[in-house]
Design an enzyme around this catalytic site. Structure first.
Site, PDB file in Angstrom:
ATOM      1  N   GLY A 148      -9.610   5.193 -28.574  1.00  0.00           N
ATOM      2  CA  GLY A 148      -8.105   5.663 -28.856  1.00  0.00           C
ATOM      3  C   GLY A 148      -7.331   5.707 -27.514  1.00  0.00           C
ATOM      4  N   GLN A 202      -1.307   7.345 -21.240  1.00  0.00           N
ATOM      5  CA  GLN A 202      -2.395   7.058 -20.448  1.00  0.00           C
ATOM      6  C   GLN A 202      -2.357   5.626 -19.853  1.00  0.00           C
ATOM      7  OE1 GLN A 202      -5.225   8.158 -23.952  1.00  0.00           O
ATOM      8  NE2 GLN A 202      -6.522   8.581 -22.324  1.00  0.00           N
ATOM      9  N   CYS A 219     -12.567  11.700 -22.532  1.00  0.00           N
ATOM     10  CA  CYS A 219     -11.243  11.227 -22.439  1.00  0.00           C
ATOM     11  C   CYS A 219     -11.365   9.972 -21.368  1.00  0.00           C
ATOM     12  CB  CYS A 219     -10.245  12.217 -22.122  1.00  0.00           C
ATOM     13  SG  CYS A 219      -8.597  11.734 -21.656  1.00  0.00           S
ATOM     14  N   LEU A 220     -10.846   8.905 -21.601  1.00  0.00           N
ATOM     15  CA  LEU A 220     -10.488   7.924 -20.525  1.00  0.00           C
ATOM     16  C   LEU A 220      -9.621   8.257 -19.472  1.00  0.00           C
ATOM     17  CD1 LEU A 220      -9.333   4.884 -23.063  1.00  0.00           C
ATOM     18  CD2 LEU A 220     -11.674   5.227 -22.014  1.00  0.00           C
ATOM     19  N   HIS A 276      -7.076  14.345 -30.721  1.00  0.00           N
ATOM     20  CA  HIS A 276      -7.038  14.207 -29.252  1.00  0.00           C
ATOM     21  C   HIS A 276      -6.060  13.352 -28.725  1.00  0.00           C
ATOM     22  CE1 HIS A 276      -9.707  13.275 -25.680  1.00  0.00           C
ATOM     23  NE2 HIS A 276      -8.670  12.121 -25.567  1.00  0.00           N
ATOM     24  N   GLU A 277      -5.651  12.106 -29.374  1.00  0.00           N
ATOM     25  CA  GLU A 277      -4.596  11.359 -29.105  1.00  0.00           C
ATOM     26  C   GLU A 277      -3.267  12.210 -29.426  1.00  0.00           C
ATOM     27  OE1 GLU A 277      -5.288   9.041 -27.309  1.00  0.00           O
ATOM     28  OE2 GLU A 277      -7.368   9.108 -27.837  1.00  0.00           O
ATOM     29  N   HIS A 335      -2.637  14.439 -26.485  1.00  0.00           N
ATOM     30  CA  HIS A 335      -2.084  13.608 -25.210  1.00  0.00           C
ATOM     31  C   HIS A 335      -0.613  13.518 -25.282  1.00  0.00           C
ATOM     32  CE1 HIS A 335      -5.083  12.107 -22.872  1.00  0.00           C
ATOM     33  NE2 HIS A 335      -5.753  11.704 -23.907  1.00  0.00           N
TER      34      HIS A 335
END
Length: 210
Positions: free
Chosen positions: A78, A83, A129-130, A171-172, A175
């Site tokens: 995702g 990001q 998380c990226l 999660h997304e 963000h």
């Protein structure tokens, strides 16, 4: 570039059917896109609510293509627009659920729906998380999630998921409202996650925080 026919998704009872032709749709996005480096914790764009999308145009379509390319390059499931440094409420996903069913799609201006107490079954799995590369921590989240928003043409859509995919949707969406998963951890666990990040080496290109 406008979205192609391969990007169209079927709607069923208001919920997107995001499990069909996943490989072809993801590849079509990615081949049109260009991978961008990932912003990491500390970058201001990650720590404030993003702007609503109001223009559903070729520029948005190009952003979505780039997001899929960036997600693939970073081996993520995702990715939110902030990001890759873009201050807009957009996220993409290419994520399996706990049954191994693949879900692929995009949500614009997502709003996470509040669950009734009787549906709030918590899953305490690990999360990463990226934007916090190489770090992981256990975080309790509901094992079902429902997000309402819009598709790339501005049409209203709903997306729902269970297990790992439910975690991805939450999660997304977080963000895009300025929250990282580490913001939901205890001070000790947050500190440990940041230590893991400091000691690790990302496997993908990131944007340094000046």
């Amino acid at each position: 570039m406008a979205q192609q026919e391969t990007d169209e998704q079927t709607i069923n009872d208001g919920f997107v059917v995001d499990t069909e032709d996943c490989e072809a749709r993801e590849l079509a996005y990615r081949e049109r896109g260009t991978a961008r480096p990932i912003t990491v914790v500390g970058n201001p764009v990650l720590h404030r609510e993003c702007k609503d999308v109001t223009e559903f145009d070729d520029e948005l379509a190009k952003l979505i293509d780039d997001m899929f390319a960036s997600q693939k390059a970073a081996e993520g499931v995702g990715l939110a627009a902030n990001q890759i440094g873009v201050d807009l409420k957009v996220f993409v996903y290419d994520c399996p659920d706990d049954e191994g069913v693949r879900h692929t799609g995009v949500v614009i201006n997502p709003v996470l729906q509040e669950l009734p107490a009787e549906l709030r079954v918590l899953d305490e799995s690990n999360e990463g998380c990226l934007s916090v590369p190489t770090a992981y921590a256990e975080l309790a989240r509901p094992d079902y999630a429902e997000v309402h928003g819009q598709d790339a043409q501005g049409n209203p859509i709903k997306v729902r998921g269970t297990g790992y995919f439910a975690r991805c949707l939450q999660h997304e969406t977080d963000h895009l409202y300025g929250f990282l998963y580490i913001d939901k951890l205890s001070k000790r666990d947050r500190k440990d996650a940041l230590r893991q990040m400091a000691e690790g080496t990302p496997r993908y290109e990131t944007v340094p925080n000046d």
